[in-house]
Design a protein around this motif. Sequence first.
Motif, PDB file in Angstrom:
ATOM      1  N   ARG A  44      39.289  41.130  30.344  1.00 36.39           N
ATOM      2  CA  ARG A  44      38.875  41.410  31.714  1.00 36.39           C
ATOM      3  C   ARG A  44      37.357  41.657  31.778  1.00 36.39           C
ATOM      4  NH1 ARG A  44      41.763  43.686  35.955  1.00 36.39           N
ATOM      5  NH2 ARG A  44      43.363  44.509  34.530  1.00 36.39           N
ATOM      6  N   CYS A  47      35.356  38.402  31.161  1.00 39.30           N
ATOM      7  CA  CYS A  47      35.417  37.470  32.284  1.00 39.30           C
ATOM      8  C   CYS A  47      34.699  37.995  33.524  1.00 39.30           C
ATOM      9  CB  CYS A  47      36.870  37.154  32.628  1.00 39.30           C
ATOM     10  SG  CYS A  47      37.736  36.178  31.387  1.00 39.30           S
ATOM     11  N   LYS A  48      34.943  39.254  33.853  1.00 42.91           N
ATOM     12  CA  LYS A  48      34.467  39.789  35.131  1.00 42.91           C
ATOM     13  C   LYS A  48      33.069  40.390  35.062  1.00 42.91           C
ATOM     14  CE  LYS A  48      38.132  38.533  37.223  1.00 42.91           C
ATOM     15  NZ  LYS A  48      38.050  37.333  38.100  1.00 42.91           N
ATOM     16  N   GLY A  51      31.243  36.795  32.537  1.00 45.42           N
ATOM     17  CA  GLY A  51      31.506  35.535  33.221  1.00 45.42           C
ATOM     18  C   GLY A  51      31.222  34.312  32.374  1.00 45.42           C
ATOM     19  N   GLU A 287      35.235  31.412  34.346  1.00 45.12           N
ATOM     20  CA  GLU A 287      35.041  32.539  33.438  1.00 45.12           C
ATOM     21  C   GLU A 287      35.413  32.243  31.990  1.00 45.12           C
ATOM     22  OE1 GLU A 287      36.217  35.575  37.108  1.00 45.12           O
ATOM     23  OE2 GLU A 287      37.579  35.324  35.389  1.00 45.12           O
TER      24      GLU A 287
END
Length: 460
Positions: A44, A47-48, A51, A287
Amino acid sequence: MKKTFTLILSALLSANLLQAQDSLAIRKFYDEALVNGKAYENLRYLCKNIGPRLSGSAGAQKAVEWSKKLMEGYGFDKVYLQEVMVPHWVRGAKETAFIIDSKNRIAVPIAALGMSVATPKDGITANIIEVRSLKELEALGESVIKGKIVFFNRPFDPRFIETGAAYGTAGDQRFMGPAVAAKYGAVGCIVRSLTEIIDDYPHTGATLADPGTKLIPAAAISTKAADKLSNMLRLRKLPLIKFYFKQSCQLLPDVLSYNVVGELTGTEHPNKFITVGGHLDSWDLAEGAHDDGTGVMQSAEVLRLFKATGYRPKNSVRAVFFMNEENGHKGGTKYAELAAQNKEEHIAAIETDEGGFTPRGFSFSDVSKDFIKKVNDNWKSTLEPYEVDQLTIGGAGTDIEPMKGKVPGVVLIGFRPDSQRYFDLHHSAKDVFENVNKRELQLGAAGIAALIYLIDQHGL
């Protein structure tokens, strides 16, 4: 006779005891992964908070720095960076494309292929020639191709059960198609996205060309748009259909980047290594969750599982976050070069780069039928309760492939999750964290830990 029977009984009891010990250790890995697993939350963040991570980008460098701190925070025995020069290709402004007939300009989704060149500033407009293969293109020759845009439109073959095989048989049109089209005088190239799903998401990916080869602008077109273009070409006369596209990508000078390596030092054989890894870089459209955020997070999780359950490997175990798998393979090449240069003894290298889906098993590259039979005889029953027992001959992975021939004795192994959904997302804007299932991801990490444990305990 009695002595012989006693020896046989003793051997059977010893084998059963070892299997029981193996089962207990593996159960601990699964319990830890499923109850306290960290791979999903780490993914998480990757990706967040970071990115897209295309080689040479600020995102890739940020990912390197964060990954090193992550593994240091877990207290691995060694954490370090391996320097590697990587390509720095940038997409630029969003691409534009239209199908043009006598009455309409129909906008269609495209994405420049990695390592492609830009169109002229005002774009390219030309007649379009549809082909299904490189052989068909070559048969048409320069007299037909020159001055036109070549449209490669070979779909995935749905008959393959393992979808990676469909990707492999369709992939040459993206890998080599633009370079071959340029040889026959094409001014541009459009390639059907390498996926079976019909939607409006173009799937990018690298295209290849030998040094000195003429380059032409090349882009992937969504499968839905590819079908529309093909139907229009079939139903109307060719000169009435033209194609326009504009892209502003460019290849900048190579930049310095890094593989990130975490290691647990072996208690008995510190100079023998088992490697597990995935690639930290990703394409820039999304991502890079399944490709290959899941792989690197699983790799770090394997070492964390060992520490959390108190397992001290006999051999040194490395988690490697390779850089530049997507458009150059420089990280995997550098890792193999350093392993050879340092005369390291590698027992096995495992790559996880097929998504974080439900684990099925492992494929062993360049081994004999006798070898794979022995692996199954020894370990299938131990892995079967976890449904990760498909142990077959097959490919291993792009990042560990350079070890072949450079690092004697290493066995190359690919982690094999369920393949049915991977290419729906692969290299597209849909490859985001929300499309990763927590339980599937953490089952995969535990399955890889189980195999590494068995290799560490019993060898290959």
